[in-house]
Design a protein around this motif. Sequence first.
Motif, mmCIF file in Angstrom:
data_model
loop_
_atom_site.group_PDB
_atom_site.id
_atom_site.type_symbol
_atom_site.label_atom_id
_atom_site.label_comp_id
_atom_site.label_asym_id
_atom_site.label_seq_id
_atom_site.Cartn_x
_atom_site.Cartn_y
_atom_site.Cartn_z
ATOM 1 N N ARG A 102 -16.425 -6.685 4.850
ATOM 2 C CA ARG A 102 -18.002 -6.903 4.563
ATOM 3 C C ARG A 102 -18.409 -8.067 3.953
ATOM 4 N NH1 ARG A 102 -17.326 -2.258 1.509
ATOM 5 N NH2 ARG A 102 -17.517 -3.234 -0.419
ATOM 6 N N GLY A 103 -17.451 -9.049 3.496
ATOM 7 C CA GLY A 103 -17.699 -10.134 3.079
ATOM 8 C C GLY A 103 -18.281 -10.043 1.633
ATOM 9 N N ASP A 104 -17.880 -9.000 0.842
ATOM 10 C CA ASP A 104 -18.290 -8.827 -0.306
ATOM 11 C C ASP A 104 -17.283 -9.466 -1.497
ATOM 12 O OD1 ASP A 104 -19.281 -7.856 -3.028
ATOM 13 O OD2 ASP A 104 -19.359 -5.926 -2.444
ATOM 14 N N ALA A 105 -17.194 -10.789 -1.720
ATOM 15 C CA ALA A 105 -16.177 -11.287 -2.413
ATOM 16 C C ALA A 105 -16.078 -10.967 -3.714
ATOM 17 C CB ALA A 105 -16.318 -12.871 -2.297
ATOM 18 N N ARG A 106 -17.180 -10.749 -4.435
ATOM 19 C CA ARG A 106 -17.081 -10.192 -5.654
ATOM 20 C C ARG A 106 -16.390 -8.600 -5.818
ATOM 21 N NH1 ARG A 106 -22.488 -9.648 -9.587
ATOM 22 N NH2 ARG A 106 -21.405 -9.348 -11.590
ATOM 23 N N ALA A 107 -16.925 -7.751 -5.159
ATOM 24 C CA ALA A 107 -16.210 -6.507 -4.980
ATOM 25 C C ALA A 107 -14.661 -6.588 -4.754
ATOM 26 C CB ALA A 107 -16.866 -5.528 -4.087
ATOM 27 N N PHE A 108 -14.313 -7.515 -3.796
ATOM 28 C CA PHE A 108 -12.964 -7.723 -3.211
ATOM 29 C C PHE A 108 -12.011 -7.976 -4.455
ATOM 30 C CE2 PHE A 108 -9.575 -10.190 -1.730
ATOM 31 C CZ PHE A 108 -8.779 -9.266 -0.975
ATOM 32 N N LYS A 109 -12.742 -9.161 -5.276
ATOM 33 C CA LYS A 109 -11.901 -9.678 -6.521
ATOM 34 C C LYS A 109 -11.672 -8.801 -7.400
ATOM 35 C CE LYS A 109 -13.199 -14.577 -5.454
ATOM 36 N NZ LYS A 109 -14.342 -15.444 -6.079
ATOM 37 N N HIS A 110 -12.907 -7.893 -7.437
ATOM 38 C CA HIS A 110 -12.534 -6.818 -8.795
ATOM 39 C C HIS A 110 -11.663 -5.604 -8.175
ATOM 40 C CE1 HIS A 110 -13.846 -3.904 -11.750
ATOM 41 N NE2 HIS A 110 -13.900 -2.990 -10.804
ATOM 42 N N LEU A 111 -11.458 -5.461 -7.042
ATOM 43 C CA LEU A 111 -10.680 -4.421 -6.713
ATOM 44 C C LEU A 111 -9.194 -5.016 -6.903
ATOM 45 C CD1 LEU A 111 -12.652 -2.943 -3.545
ATOM 46 C CD2 LEU A 111 -12.036 -1.631 -5.690
ATOM 47 N N LEU A 112 -9.029 -6.412 -6.480
ATOM 48 C CA LEU A 112 -7.797 -6.653 -6.404
ATOM 49 C C LEU A 112 -7.251 -6.940 -7.747
ATOM 50 C CD1 LEU A 112 -5.620 -8.092 -4.161
ATOM 51 C CD2 LEU A 112 -6.932 -10.261 -4.733
ATOM 52 N N SER A 113 -8.249 -7.195 -8.564
ATOM 53 C CA SER A 113 -7.602 -7.286 -10.178
ATOM 54 C C SER A 113 -6.774 -6.171 -10.618
ATOM 55 C CB SER A 113 -8.804 -7.749 -10.825
ATOM 56 O OG SER A 113 -9.738 -6.878 -11.139
ATOM 57 N N SER A 114 -7.469 -5.047 -10.085
ATOM 58 C CA SER A 114 -6.758 -3.561 -10.650
ATOM 59 C C SER A 114 -5.695 -3.208 -10.013
ATOM 60 C CB SER A 114 -7.892 -2.671 -10.742
ATOM 61 O OG SER A 114 -8.595 -2.238 -9.338
ATOM 62 N N ARG A 115 -5.106 -3.970 -8.987
ATOM 63 C CA ARG A 115 -4.112 -3.413 -8.092
ATOM 64 C C ARG A 115 -2.840 -4.396 -8.070
ATOM 65 N NH1 ARG A 115 -8.472 -1.530 -6.213
ATOM 66 N NH2 ARG A 115 -8.728 0.145 -4.694
ATOM 67 N N GLY A 116 -1.601 -3.928 -7.816
ATOM 68 C CA GLY A 116 -0.413 -4.770 -7.661
ATOM 69 C C GLY A 116 -0.623 -5.600 -6.369
ATOM 70 N N MET A 117 0.377 -5.314 -5.653
ATOM 71 C CA MET A 117 0.264 -6.158 -4.111
ATOM 72 C C MET A 117 -0.753 -5.177 -3.336
ATOM 73 S SD MET A 117 1.810 -8.848 -4.210
ATOM 74 C CE MET A 117 1.875 -9.369 -2.418
ATOM 75 N N VAL A 118 -1.421 -6.370 -2.447
ATOM 76 C CA VAL A 118 -2.135 -5.582 -1.380
ATOM 77 C C VAL A 118 -1.609 -5.931 0.010
ATOM 78 C CG1 VAL A 118 -4.634 -5.359 -0.470
ATOM 79 C CG2 VAL A 118 -4.352 -5.554 -2.638
ATOM 80 N N ASP A 119 -1.436 -5.274 0.719
ATOM 81 C CA ASP A 119 -0.642 -5.370 2.074
ATOM 82 C C ASP A 119 -1.600 -5.269 3.242
ATOM 83 O OD1 ASP A 119 1.193 -5.430 3.878
ATOM 84 O OD2 ASP A 119 2.164 -3.651 3.692
ATOM 85 N N VAL A 161 -9.929 -16.807 -3.582
ATOM 86 C CA VAL A 161 -9.317 -15.099 -3.829
ATOM 87 C C VAL A 161 -7.891 -15.543 -4.328
ATOM 88 C CG1 VAL A 161 -8.310 -13.149 -2.761
ATOM 89 C CG2 VAL A 161 -10.565 -14.137 -2.150
ATOM 90 N N ASN A 162 -7.574 -14.822 -5.270
ATOM 91 C CA ASN A 162 -6.321 -14.582 -5.970
ATOM 92 C C ASN A 162 -5.256 -14.237 -4.745
ATOM 93 O OD1 ASN A 162 -3.783 -14.905 -7.126
ATOM 94 N ND2 ASN A 162 -4.386 -13.442 -8.984
ATOM 95 N N ILE A 163 -5.019 -14.866 -4.008
ATOM 96 C CA ILE A 163 -4.052 -14.534 -2.603
ATOM 97 C C ILE A 163 -2.627 -14.279 -3.027
ATOM 98 C CG2 ILE A 163 -3.235 -16.947 -2.024
ATOM 99 C CD1 ILE A 163 -4.997 -14.686 0.155
ATOM 100 N N LYS A 164 -2.090 -14.600 -4.160
ATOM 101 C CA LYS A 164 -0.868 -14.224 -4.576
ATOM 102 C C LYS A 164 -0.393 -12.744 -4.569
ATOM 103 C CE LYS A 164 -0.548 -18.150 -7.881
ATOM 104 N NZ LYS A 164 -0.368 -18.462 -9.184
ATOM 105 N N LYS A 165 -1.611 -12.099 -4.627
ATOM 106 C CA LYS A 165 -1.264 -10.374 -4.665
ATOM 107 C C LYS A 165 -1.600 -9.918 -2.986
ATOM 108 C CE LYS A 165 -2.759 -8.473 -8.283
ATOM 109 N NZ LYS A 165 -3.962 -7.840 -9.077
ATOM 110 N N VAL A 166 -1.819 -10.667 -1.994
ATOM 111 C CA VAL A 166 -2.007 -10.243 -0.854
ATOM 112 C C VAL A 166 -0.839 -10.565 0.303
ATOM 113 C CG1 VAL A 166 -3.627 -10.296 1.028
ATOM 114 C CG2 VAL A 166 -4.413 -10.671 -1.193
ATOM 115 N N ARG A 167 -0.561 -9.531 0.894
ATOM 116 C CA ARG A 167 0.616 -9.900 1.863
ATOM 117 C C ARG A 167 -0.342 -9.850 3.390
ATOM 118 N NH1 ARG A 167 3.445 -5.275 -0.519
ATOM 119 N NH2 ARG A 167 5.230 -6.184 -1.330
#
Length: 125
Positions: free
Chosen positions: A20-37, A51-57
Motif C-alpha cells: 500500500r506504500g504505508d511506510a509508517r505502518a510497515f516500520k511499526h509492524l516490522l519492529s515487533s517481528r523477528g524476520m519477515v520472509d 526501512v530496517n532491511i536487516k529483518k527482511v528476506r
Amino acid sequence: DNYGELRLPWDEETYASLRRGDARAFKHLLSSRGMVDFSNCNLRGVDLRGVNIKKVRLKGAYMKGADLRGLDLSRHDLEGVSLHGARISGVFFPSNISPAEIMMSVQTGTRLRVLPAVVIGLGGD
C-alpha cells in the motif's frame, strides 16, 4: 527454489502495508517481528528507503521498479532477485554479485546469479 512462481508471504499484514506504500505502518509492524520472509514475493514498485532491511528476506523477490536507494543489502541473499527498472543509487550490494550482473538485472530484468564464495589460502599445506 522455484523462481517462476511468486507467493504471498505468511505475514500478510506486513506485506499489505508495504504494498500500500504505508511506510509508517510497515516500520511499526516490522519492529515487533523477528524476520519477515518476502522471498519469492512480488515486491514490484515498493519503496524500501529508510526501512530496517536487516529483518527482511528477499531471496528470489520480484522487485521491478522498486526504490532501494541507499539500502545496505551487503549481507542479504539476493539470489534470484529481479531488479528490472529498480532505483539502486547508493545501494551497497553483496560482494558475491558482480556489478555487471546487477546492471543486467536492472536493465533487462534477469534474475541475479550469486557467485560462489572463493576461499584464498595464505600458503602452506
